[in-house]
Design a protein around this motif. Structure first.
Motif, PDB file in Angstrom:
ATOM      1  N   GLN A 199       4.808 -11.203  -1.193  1.00 39.55           N
ATOM      2  CA  GLN A 199       3.436 -10.352  -1.319  1.00 39.55           C
ATOM      3  C   GLN A 199       3.016 -10.697  -2.778  1.00 39.55           C
ATOM      4  N   LEU A 200       3.021 -12.006  -3.834  1.00 38.32           N
ATOM      5  CA  LEU A 200       3.051 -12.429  -4.528  1.00 38.32           C
ATOM      6  C   LEU A 200       2.225 -13.595  -4.367  1.00 38.32           C
ATOM      7  N   GLN A 201       0.844 -13.532  -4.005  1.00 37.78           N
ATOM      8  CA  GLN A 201       0.372 -15.211  -3.478  1.00 37.78           C
ATOM      9  C   GLN A 201      -0.656 -16.003  -4.060  1.00 37.78           C
ATOM     10  N   PRO A 202      -0.041 -17.082  -4.144  1.00 34.23           N
ATOM     11  CA  PRO A 202      -0.941 -18.032  -5.404  1.00 34.23           C
ATOM     12  C   PRO A 202      -2.524 -18.583  -4.730  1.00 34.23           C
ATOM     13  N   SER A 203      -2.957 -18.547  -5.204  1.00 30.66           N
ATOM     14  CA  SER A 203      -4.354 -18.306  -5.472  1.00 30.66           C
ATOM     15  C   SER A 203      -5.455 -19.789  -4.568  1.00 30.66           C
ATOM     16  N   ASP A 204      -4.373 -21.004  -4.574  1.00 24.99           N
ATOM     17  CA  ASP A 204      -4.488 -21.755  -4.572  1.00 24.99           C
ATOM     18  C   ASP A 204      -5.194 -21.906  -2.797  1.00 24.99           C
ATOM     19  N   LEU A 205      -4.133 -21.101  -1.980  1.00 24.36           N
ATOM     20  CA  LEU A 205      -4.248 -21.283  -0.774  1.00 24.36           C
ATOM     21  C   LEU A 205      -5.512 -20.606  -0.564  1.00 24.36           C
ATOM     22  N   TRP A 206      -5.628 -19.675  -0.724  1.00 26.73           N
ATOM     23  CA  TRP A 206      -6.892 -18.500  -0.132  1.00 26.73           C
ATOM     24  C   TRP A 206      -8.685 -18.998  -0.965  1.00 26.73           C
ATOM     25  N   SER A 263      -8.601 -21.806   2.543  1.00 22.33           N
ATOM     26  CA  SER A 263      -9.011 -20.531   3.477  1.00 22.33           C
ATOM     27  C   SER A 263     -10.286 -20.653   3.052  1.00 22.33           C
ATOM     28  N   GLY A 264     -10.699 -20.606   2.109  1.00 22.38           N
ATOM     29  CA  GLY A 264     -12.523 -20.235   1.774  1.00 22.38           C
ATOM     30  C   GLY A 264     -12.528 -18.213   1.019  1.00 22.38           C
ATOM     31  N   ARG A 265     -10.753 -17.909   1.467  1.00 20.30           N
ATOM     32  CA  ARG A 265     -11.359 -16.703   1.285  1.00 20.30           C
ATOM     33  C   ARG A 265     -10.844 -15.775  -0.063  1.00 20.30           C
ATOM     34  N   TRP A 266     -10.835 -16.317  -1.136  1.00 22.15           N
ATOM     35  CA  TRP A 266     -10.761 -16.131  -2.214  1.00 22.15           C
ATOM     36  C   TRP A 266     -11.295 -15.118  -2.655  1.00 22.15           C
ATOM     37  N   ASP A 267     -12.825 -15.827  -2.786  1.00 18.48           N
ATOM     38  CA  ASP A 267     -13.577 -14.925  -3.268  1.00 18.48           C
ATOM     39  C   ASP A 267     -13.978 -14.239  -2.425  1.00 18.48           C
ATOM     40  N   THR A 268     -14.468 -14.579  -1.066  1.00 19.83           N
ATOM     41  CA  THR A 268     -14.588 -12.703  -0.395  1.00 19.83           C
ATOM     42  C   THR A 268     -13.531 -11.710  -0.574  1.00 19.83           C
ATOM     43  N   THR A 313     -11.564 -11.201  -3.624  1.00 17.12           N
ATOM     44  CA  THR A 313     -11.079 -10.648  -4.709  1.00 17.12           C
ATOM     45  C   THR A 313     -12.695 -10.706  -5.611  1.00 17.12           C
ATOM     46  N   LYS A 314     -13.547 -10.606  -4.892  1.00 22.41           N
ATOM     47  CA  LYS A 314     -14.907 -10.412  -5.695  1.00 22.41           C
ATOM     48  C   LYS A 314     -15.838  -9.645  -4.750  1.00 22.41           C
ATOM     49  N   ALA A 315     -16.130 -10.506  -3.700  1.00 19.96           N
ATOM     50  CA  ALA A 315     -17.212  -9.891  -3.147  1.00 19.96           C
ATOM     51  C   ALA A 315     -16.646  -8.156  -2.456  1.00 19.96           C
ATOM     52  N   GLU A 316     -15.989  -8.568  -1.501  1.00 17.33           N
ATOM     53  CA  GLU A 316     -14.812  -7.466  -1.417  1.00 17.33           C
ATOM     54  C   GLU A 316     -14.622  -6.681  -1.577  1.00 17.33           C
ATOM     55  N   GLY A 317     -13.538  -7.712  -2.991  1.00 19.68           N
ATOM     56  CA  GLY A 317     -13.295  -6.653  -3.660  1.00 19.68           C
ATOM     57  C   GLY A 317     -11.608  -6.124  -3.169  1.00 19.68           C
ATOM     58  N   ARG A 356      -2.570 -18.216 -14.398  1.00 24.46           N
ATOM     59  CA  ARG A 356      -2.604 -18.821 -12.662  1.00 24.46           C
ATOM     60  C   ARG A 356      -2.826 -17.846 -12.293  1.00 24.46           C
ATOM     61  N   GLU A 357      -3.856 -17.380 -11.568  1.00 20.10           N
ATOM     62  CA  GLU A 357      -4.156 -16.159 -10.378  1.00 20.10           C
ATOM     63  C   GLU A 357      -3.316 -15.993  -9.803  1.00 20.10           C
ATOM     64  N   LEU A 358      -2.978 -14.791  -8.987  1.00 21.90           N
ATOM     65  CA  LEU A 358      -2.006 -14.626  -8.051  1.00 21.90           C
ATOM     66  C   LEU A 358      -2.591 -13.302  -7.288  1.00 21.90           C
ATOM     67  N   GLY A 359      -2.931 -13.020  -6.202  1.00 19.87           N
ATOM     68  CA  GLY A 359      -3.683 -12.695  -5.534  1.00 19.87           C
ATOM     69  C   GLY A 359      -2.358 -11.644  -4.693  1.00 19.87           C
ATOM     70  N   LEU A 360      -2.003  -9.985  -4.711  1.00 18.43           N
ATOM     71  CA  LEU A 360      -1.332  -9.649  -4.188  1.00 18.43           C
ATOM     72  C   LEU A 360      -1.416  -9.300  -2.513  1.00 18.43           C
ATOM     73  N   GLY A 361      -1.091  -9.980  -1.183  1.00 21.94           N
ATOM     74  CA  GLY A 361      -0.892  -9.890  -0.216  1.00 21.94           C
ATOM     75  C   GLY A 361      -1.597  -8.572   0.669  1.00 21.94           C
ATOM     76  N   PRO A 362      -2.718  -8.617   0.839  1.00 26.38           N
ATOM     77  CA  PRO A 362      -3.440  -7.622   1.961  1.00 26.38           C
ATOM     78  C   PRO A 362      -2.698  -7.667   3.364  1.00 26.38           C
ATOM     79  N   THR A 363      -2.821  -9.689   3.364  1.00 28.18           N
ATOM     80  CA  THR A 363      -2.902 -10.190   5.109  1.00 28.18           C
ATOM     81  C   THR A 363      -1.991 -11.298   4.691  1.00 28.18           C
ATOM     82  N   HIS A 364      -1.739 -11.918   5.860  1.00 28.83           N
ATOM     83  CA  HIS A 364      -0.576 -13.304   5.077  1.00 28.83           C
ATOM     84  C   HIS A 364      -1.442 -14.916   6.363  1.00 28.83           C
ATOM     85  N   GLU A 365      -2.461 -14.936   7.024  1.00 24.66           N
ATOM     86  CA  GLU A 365      -2.517 -16.172   7.204  1.00 24.66           C
ATOM     87  C   GLU A 365      -2.443 -16.919   6.380  1.00 24.66           C
ATOM     88  N   GLU A 366      -3.002 -16.955   5.395  1.00 25.31           N
ATOM     89  CA  GLU A 366      -2.983 -18.529   4.432  1.00 25.31           C
ATOM     90  C   GLU A 366      -1.144 -19.161   4.061  1.00 25.31           C
TER      91      GLU A 366
END
Lengths: 601, 601
Positions: A73-80, A83-88, A90-94, A105-115
């Protein structure tokens, strides 16, 4: 389980937090408790429902050959970022929660797992001999929803099944997709749901095609358009249809007319005595690309038609690379506020012409340096049309493309299909409308993620080829609540047998009556032994309270060891229909087993 | 499952990231993949193991009457502020990940669920008639570990079963605790693990008593002390024992002696020709209470004994309310760095006396305004002892409490028990040592959380009483890896039958041989039909590769459709012992079913 030992608390009153019936009922019947905004505890009854749904999902996934796993569930920001989706996200759509760990280090909580899954495929899949592969997981996911609501329907923490397929090429991907499509139909059928599979917009996930699975319910947030012949169904965001025929234009020559006070289509048609199908409407938007560029958008569409903003957004995304980006981050609807601002800049709102004045475009350069003009198909061949004159209180009539106005170079489908439209596949079918709850969405992703992350395999010829992917999601917790939204009555929930927390409840009307207790205890033991999942209501409560609770909770079959005991019988009540019959004690087990088998085939 | 269709990638080389055998093997055998620091993907084989372990846990929990539920992972900070743990968990210890949502609210990612479950109990449990209740969940939890390592052993994301009991009073709580204790023994036995239940420190969870369940393995991070009679076992942090007897003091009169160069116990004993049991050692610490107060701590302990800092910490926590706090946030070990600082403040290190000079205490007021003196039991009755003279190069001999030094008012157990000590319950038993991996921890919490959050019930007399709680954790993913750490050989993993991902693998040595393929396909189908979970190795690989993979993966039984087919037989190999026997094809299913039944009883 004995109700006397179970943590079951039912409520008489609707909870203040709940807006829709299923949410109210799940709280009242003791299935869920709110812990925070969009965050719920699944209490023991709910957990059993979720396990039932998960098991059906699991069986249907396994039947396709998909392999179950569990991704972090914890996903490293690097992977996102790859794929170019980190900013979209976490920020644009948030919509993705992000956090900083103790190493900064930045981590995201997975809303989906393509990366994550694509990173795994990149490491593990090397050869065509390993293909195809489909992996899936059933997992809690997170979304920082702008407006969490409706209980489990739009929560910030929810259970999903997500699957990902990897294939050698588009054709093989399409086969994997079709298998999943069939599995999804099976899942919904087995859960006892009325549903439709509809063509859908692919949204932020991307890819070349997708279908949504909609559970039909009045409280659904989505509108579906479908035909009665069962051959067409689509989310209104994606739906296509034949527009109504054009009525002959009453204007044969071009002319500018004074049309005072005709800011709306209705008014101008009335004033000029023509049909809305004779009009070209010119609608303004503002779009911001992820590159930072802002563009003024002018859409031409027929007077009787509306713009589908999801379609418009998709058309603009296709243009994004012209503006140094990949997507658009906002599409501003010309709301009252924006219109006022525009009016202040001397735009003759309600009278805009297809040739938006250079003056105006120029005046917008500081806020919207780019200008994009799109025409919907409905106006491409329109002749002798009426449209704005770029002057307040004036229209032109009898206008034509290539004569008074430049022929639009971008002709696209941005039209909103609506109920009553004729279907494309058969003009005798008209579109019907229904509300739906989206509980599944399957996507043909193609190589979007495998290219971005470099997930390739070597084919028989030794070439490195990006993997063709599909992804497939079911909202397990949302599905469970949507089943309630589709099936309840004034007394409570009516679960289908397949996903009910228990099949049956044995109710002892009076726990002071030894014969009632003895008969109930025996039946309770025998039913459970026979695989009929059974509760025993042995609480020291009035019979009325027990009956009400069993109806509120929605257990399919209620067995009452009451008066009929004198004749060696018990009363058996079907929750859905409230039909009651007396069944000989010796036949209760076999009767219920038959009913359950019939109901879960 | 057919291996030809499964995403299985085994590695020949040990992964660079792995330090201990179980971690290396799980990566090499294709069970897990690292996604980020302390974050792993559970691949299909691993997921099956985790499901097996979870199912055993679930069955044993259900057998105690506990009810399964699922609580949120996102936890509002408010609840943790009510219990007073928010700052400790997110800042002081920093093991809880925290984040800010789009409404600027703080959320934590649950490492444990006392707060959430107590909030639910507060709302749902009102009457003694609802008691007892035990709820449990199997869930992914999060800890922002300082040093994630050893694969799943110390991850930042891991799977736990956590259970919480609610009882009317301490006696009933103790019964719930004992039931769980038994369930934990059953779980570990059924998983096929060698383990010990040991007395443990309760740490940050709190409460009045706890036991840890330790899987025995050389790579274990914990030290266990136990007696051979099976009557005593404890984590070294908590262990108690009889200290060695005191030797008679050679000093009968008090005297100050010059003892140059005797900063260590060994040196002073040699110089004065006495036993370390004649010495009082004076050890300094610095403790910071959560109220912000810093205290200088002086511990008296016998020369041959060491200070157990976990015990010391617990004693200090008991004093916390004197200092306006609830706990201590740091206990500074007098390391070389601190000693230098102290030396600079003219403290005669190595020669400190039990009466720490007022000068020194005064000199520390700016950094440590409070002073606390504690004596270990080992020095309480010591007579004619040797100790520091508060002057570099000098000791005193023949000293006595109440004569030269003030009798300590706080006498406590802060002594480190060590291997070879005599057991308290039987002086003929000496403590043995072993390494263990903590995979379970059960706690008698008492009313710590129910009081903090106001979770009360009404008893028969109508009084509001705080609920008596217990909490019970098993690390499901850690347990799975610890099973590997306890059971492997040079060729790979040796799973116990109960938690192996599959029971058997049917290997076709040569997929070009139609007879081999036909026999294998039949057995594969028959075994699975009979409930023997079976893989088919139908890959187009050499037999040697297949045998190696099956040993690396650790499937308990390998069935080979090779040469013996000519005699109507197949070769069956037991992974653990490598014993091979030829079994008639018709008897393979029944033979394996018997073996599996024997192995999982």
């Amino acid at each position: 389980m004995r109700l006397s030992q179970m943590l079951l608390v039912t409520l008489r009153e609707d909870p203040a937090e709940a807006e829709i019936p299923s949410h109210k009922l799940l709280v009242r019947a003791g299935y869920i408790r709110r812990i925070g905004s969009g965050v719920y505890a699944y209490l023991p009854l709910m957990w059993r429902v979720l396990q039932k749904v998960s098991q059906i999902v699991r069986e249907e996934m396994n039947a396709t050959g998909a392999q179950e796993c569990l991704l972090p569930q914890l996903q490293p920001s690097d992977l996102w970022k790859e794929s170019g989706r980190w900013d979209t996200y976490t920020k644009a759509e948030g919509i993705m929660f992000s956090l900083i760990d103790r190493q900064d280090r930045e981590l995201g909580l997975g809303p989906t797992h393509e990366e994550v899954i694509t990173a795994i495929a990149r490491e593990m899949i090397r050869s065509y001999r390993q293909l195809p592969q489909t992996l899936y997981q059933i997992q809690t996911k997170f979304r920082d929803e702008i407006r969490p609501r409706f209980g489990l329907m739009r929560g910030r923490e929810f259970i999903m099944k997500d699957a990902y397929s990897f294939d050698a090429d588009e054709a093989a991907m399409s086969e994997s997709y079709q298998k999943m499509n069939q599995a999804y139909h099976n899942i919904l059928r087995r859960c006892g749901l009325k549903f439709r599979a509809v063509d859908a917009d692919s949204g932020a996930i991307g890819g070349s095609g997708s279908q949504e699975f909609m559970v039909l319910a009045d409280a659904g947030e989505d509108e579906i358009l479908y035909t009665d012949d069962g051959k067409y169904a689509a989310n209104v965001e994606k739906a296509v249809s034949m527009p109504p025929d054009v009525e002959p234009s009453p204007f044969e020559t071009y002319e500018k007319r004074e049309t005072p006070g005709t800011e709306t289509i209705e008014k101008v048609c009335k004033f000029l005595n023509c049909s809305p199908t004779n009009l070209v409407k010119n609608v303004l938007y503002q779009a911001v690309f992820d590159s930072g560029t802002t563009a003024l958008i002018l859409v031409h569409i027929r007077g009787d038609q509306g713009v589908n903003e999801v379609k418009l957004q998709n058309e603009l995304v296709k243009l994004a690379d012209h503006y140094g980006g990949k997507t658009i981050v906002s599409l501003t609807v010309p709301d009252a506020d924006a219109q006022q601002k525009w009016a202040a800049k001397s735009l003759p709102l309600g009278y805009i012409s297809p040739a938006l004045s250079d003056d105006y475009i120029q005046s917008q350069k500081d806020v919207a340096p780019k200008f994009i003009r799109l025409a919907d198909h409905t106006v491409a061949d329109l002749q002798n049309f009426v449209t704005g004159a770029d002057q307040s209180g004036y229209h032109v009539v009898g206008a034509n493309w290539g004569a008074q106005f430049q022929k639009p170079s971008l002709v696209v489908d941005v039209r909103k299909a609506t109920v009553g439209d004729r279907a494309l596949h058969d003009p005798n079918q008209t579109l019907q409308t229904a509300r739906g709850i989206e509980i599944g969405h399957i996507f043909q992703l193609g190589t979007k993620y495998s290219k971005a992350l470099g997930a390739t395999y070597t084919n028989e010829q030794g070439d490195e080829i990006p993997l063709a992917m599909g992804c497939y999601g079911v909202g397990v917790s949302r599905l469970a609540q949507s089943a309630v939204e589709q099936s309840y009555d004034k007394d409570g929930i009516i679960w289908s047998v397949a996903i009910a927390p228990y099949h049956a409840v044995v109710v002892i009307p009076n726990v002071g009556d030894a014969a009632q207790v003895a008969a109930a205890e025996t039946l309770y033991a025998e039913l459970n032994q026979a695989g009929v999942e059974t509760l025993l209501d042995d609480r020291n409560e009035r019979a009325g309270v027990k009956f009400k609770d069993s109806e509120l909770i929605g257990i399919p079959y209620r067995v009452v060891t009451g008066k009929a005991l004198n004749n060696g019988k018990v009363e058996v009540v079907k929750r859905a229909t409230k039909e009651t019959e007396e069944v000989a004690i010796a036949e209760v087990v076999s009767t219920l087993k038959h009913w359950i088998m019939d109901a879960t085939q």
